[in-house]
Design a protein around this motif. Structure first.
Motif, short mmCIF file in Angstrom:
data_model
loop_
_atom_site.label_atom_id
_atom_site.label_comp_id
_atom_site.label_asym_id
_atom_site.label_seq_id
_atom_site.Cartn_x
_atom_site.Cartn_y
_atom_site.Cartn_z
N ARG A 189 0.95 -1.01 0.02
CA ARG A 189 -0.04 0.12 -0.04
C ARG A 189 0.78 1.09 -0.03
O ARG A 189 1.75 1.40 0.77
N PHE A 190 0.54 2.19 -0.86
CA PHE A 190 1.48 3.35 -1.04
C PHE A 190 1.17 4.26 0.22
O PHE A 190 0.22 4.22 0.78
N PRO A 191 2.41 4.80 0.67
CA PRO A 191 2.31 5.69 2.09
C PRO A 191 1.37 6.62 1.69
O PRO A 191 1.61 7.74 0.86
N LEU A 192 0.62 7.19 2.72
CA LEU A 192 -0.31 8.34 2.57
C LEU A 192 0.57 9.63 2.55
O LEU A 192 0.38 10.79 2.04
N SER A 193 1.57 9.63 3.30
CA SER A 193 2.46 10.67 3.59
C SER A 193 3.11 11.02 2.09
O SER A 193 3.09 12.55 2.11
N LEU A 194 3.64 10.25 1.59
CA LEU A 194 4.31 10.76 0.33
C LEU A 194 3.43 10.77 -0.48
O LEU A 194 3.46 11.65 -1.64
N TYR A 195 2.03 10.34 -0.69
CA TYR A 195 1.03 10.53 -1.70
C TYR A 195 0.69 12.07 -1.54
O TYR A 195 0.26 12.77 -2.58
N LEU A 196 0.71 12.45 -0.42
CA LEU A 196 0.21 13.74 -0.06
C LEU A 196 1.31 14.78 -0.48
O LEU A 196 1.01 16.11 -0.89
N LYS A 197 2.66 14.46 -0.29
CA LYS A 197 3.85 15.40 -0.59
C LYS A 197 4.24 15.63 -1.88
O LYS A 197 4.59 16.57 -2.28
N ARG A 198 4.28 14.36 -2.73
CA ARG A 198 4.69 14.32 -4.04
C ARG A 198 3.86 14.74 -4.99
O ARG A 198 2.76 14.26 -4.90
N PRO A 199 4.36 15.50 -6.05
CA PRO A 199 3.28 16.07 -6.93
C PRO A 199 2.85 14.76 -7.81
O PRO A 199 3.38 13.65 -7.90
N HIS A 200 1.48 14.91 -8.42
CA HIS A 200 0.70 14.00 -9.07
C HIS A 200 0.66 14.32 -10.42
O HIS A 200 0.51 15.44 -10.73
N VAL A 201 0.70 13.43 -11.42
CA VAL A 201 0.26 13.64 -13.14
C VAL A 201 -0.96 13.10 -13.07
O VAL A 201 -1.37 11.96 -12.82
N VAL A 202 -1.87 13.86 -13.64
CA VAL A 202 -3.38 13.21 -13.58
C VAL A 202 -3.97 13.74 -14.94
O VAL A 202 -3.46 14.36 -15.82
N ILE A 203 -5.05 13.03 -15.21
CA ILE A 203 -5.70 13.02 -16.40
C ILE A 203 -6.66 14.18 -16.33
O ILE A 203 -7.34 14.53 -15.30
N ARG A 204 -6.98 15.22 -17.46
CA ARG A 204 -7.84 16.24 -17.22
C ARG A 204 -9.39 15.34 -17.22
O ARG A 204 -9.82 14.66 -17.94
N THR A 205 -10.16 16.06 -16.36
CA THR A 205 -11.61 15.76 -16.19
C THR A 205 -12.49 17.08 -15.95
O THR A 205 -11.93 17.95 -15.75
N ARG A 206 -13.74 16.82 -16.28
CA ARG A 206 -14.75 18.03 -16.35
C ARG A 206 -15.05 18.11 -14.56
O ARG A 206 -15.69 19.26 -14.45
N GLN A 207 -14.89 17.18 -13.97
CA GLN A 207 -15.47 16.97 -12.64
C GLN A 207 -14.36 16.81 -11.57
O GLN A 207 -13.50 15.94 -11.87
N SER A 208 -14.47 16.92 -10.33
CA SER A 208 -13.58 16.36 -9.27
C SER A 208 -13.68 14.65 -9.34
O SER A 208 -14.53 13.99 -9.41
N THR A 209 -12.52 14.29 -9.11
CA THR A 209 -12.20 12.82 -9.34
C THR A 209 -12.55 12.19 -7.56
O THR A 209 -12.52 12.76 -6.74
N VAL A 210 -12.75 10.91 -7.83
CA VAL A 210 -13.10 10.25 -6.65
C VAL A 210 -11.98 10.40 -5.52
O VAL A 210 -12.10 10.38 -4.33
N HIS A 221 -5.39 17.29 0.71
CA HIS A 221 -5.38 17.57 -0.83
C HIS A 221 -3.95 16.81 -1.16
O HIS A 221 -3.02 17.04 -0.61
N ARG A 222 -3.82 16.65 -2.49
CA ARG A 222 -2.62 16.33 -3.02
C ARG A 222 -2.20 17.64 -3.71
O ARG A 222 -2.84 18.49 -4.22
N HIS A 223 -0.86 17.52 -4.27
CA HIS A 223 -0.27 18.24 -5.22
C HIS A 223 -0.40 18.06 -6.69
O HIS A 223 0.14 17.00 -7.06
N ILE A 224 -0.83 18.72 -7.55
CA ILE A 224 -1.00 18.34 -8.85
C ILE A 224 0.07 18.97 -9.66
O ILE A 224 0.48 20.41 -9.57
N GLY A 225 1.04 18.12 -10.24
CA GLY A 225 2.22 18.81 -11.06
C GLY A 225 2.04 18.72 -12.41
O GLY A 225 2.70 19.62 -12.92
N ALA A 226 1.12 17.95 -13.01
CA ALA A 226 0.82 18.10 -14.36
C ALA A 226 -0.52 17.49 -14.57
O ALA A 226 -1.08 16.36 -14.00
N VAL A 227 -1.16 17.99 -15.81
CA VAL A 227 -2.46 17.73 -16.21
C VAL A 227 -2.42 17.29 -17.69
O VAL A 227 -1.93 18.09 -18.36
#
Length: 302
Positions: A189-210, A221-227
């Motif tokens: 299981r991915f560590p929550l602390s790293l999950y919240l600290k490290r930037p995320h690359v995410v897919i563009r969506t029209r609404q908030s994700t699960v 909240h997570r840090h978005i590094g790229a969309v």
């Protein structure tokens, strides 16, 4: 009351009536029916004479159905569908000998996670069948293309809701979390602390994700590094930057192998999302179409 002699009534006019109802335009109906506009206009005049009603009133916004037209559309559609089913009942479908194209509208999730297995399977069982993929149409267009038969099925995160259509859940999309292997994470299981600290690359969506909805419920909240616009870009960027990405779990092993990433369960139990299969019920009597639906269901279970 206007009496209609069914024995002398041209049943071909009923198909024109349905198309005019759906398109609300002589021009669009002629395109869909592969007829000239004068031919469709002439058919409308014959319909009006035969039924004894205007059926459609011309306005700036297009053809508007009369009350008589509103009453006729349901029974006429049902009658045409019954005729179609009766004519198709004697047809047989042998996959190994069939020659046919199927048009499927779907997005990245289907294209990356189910389509490869589907093409492999069909290539072995029915080499004359060709699957053609198209983007998922928006709004009423999806219904129109399914109704006309230009699309056989739509596979999307949202069901296509309209009269005559059926929807079922093809499968539930769960998520996996990826990060580059050099991070050296040994935990499943991915560590929550790293999950919240490290930037995320995410897919563009029209609404908030699960993911973001659940984090927000926890006051995090997570840090978005790229969309980005498609799933393939996410692991490519993660492999070069050390960013985190969440992808459908069916895609995760392939992406991890391709890009040198490690696969983990998300730090929280995010809800899965349904992927819907939508089609028009008037094609269900077609053995080839029924076969396609069964192949899609089977591949979703692989």
């Amino acid at each position: 009351m206007h009496n209609v002699n069914v024995r002398t009534f041209d049943l071909n006019l009923l198909s024109v009536f349905v198309m005019l109802w759906e398109t609300r335009s002589v021009t669009r109906a002629s395109d869909r029916l592969a007829l000239t506009q004068p031919a469709v206009s002439h058919a409308l005049r014959r319909l009006r004479d035969g039924v004894g009603d205007e059926l459609f009133v011309s306005t700036k916004g297009g053809l508007v159905p009369t009350a008589r037209s509103e009453a006729l559309i349901g029974p006429i559609r049902e009658a045409l569908e019954q005729i179609g089913r009766a004519l198709q009942q004697q047809e047989s479908f042998v996959p190994a000998l069939a020659r046919r194209d199927f048009n499927i509208a779907a997005g990245d999730v289907f294209e990356f996670s189910i389509l490869p297995q589907l093409i492999e399977h069909i290539g072995q069982q029915a080499p004359g069948i060709v699957i053609k993929l198209a983007p998922v149409p928006e709004g009423e267009l999806a219904h129109q293309l399914l109704d006309s038969g230009e699309l056989d099925v739509v596979i999307s995160a949202q069901p296509v809701k309209a009269m005559g259509l059926r929807n079922e859940t093809l499968y539930e999309i769960s998520l996996a979390t990826l990060i580059w292997e050099r991070e050296g994470l040994g935990k499943r299981r991915f560590p929550l602390s790293l999950y919240l600290k490290r930037p995320h690359v995410v897919i563009r969506t029209r609404q908030s994700t699960v993911v973001d909805q659940m984090l927000a419920q926890r006051g995090e909240h997570r840090h978005i590094g790229a969309v980005v616009q498609n799933f393939m870009a996410m692991p490519m960027i993660a492999a070069r930057t050390g960013y985190i990405c969440n992808v459908p779990s069916r895609m995760a092993p392939t992406f991890a192998k391709m890009f040198g990433l490690s696969v983990h369960e998300p730090p929280l139990d995010f809800a899965s999302s349904p992927l819907y299969l939508s089609w028009h019920r008037r094609f269900e009597a077609d053995p080839a179409f029924a076969w396609l639906l069964n192949q899609l269901r089977a591949m979703a279970l692989v």
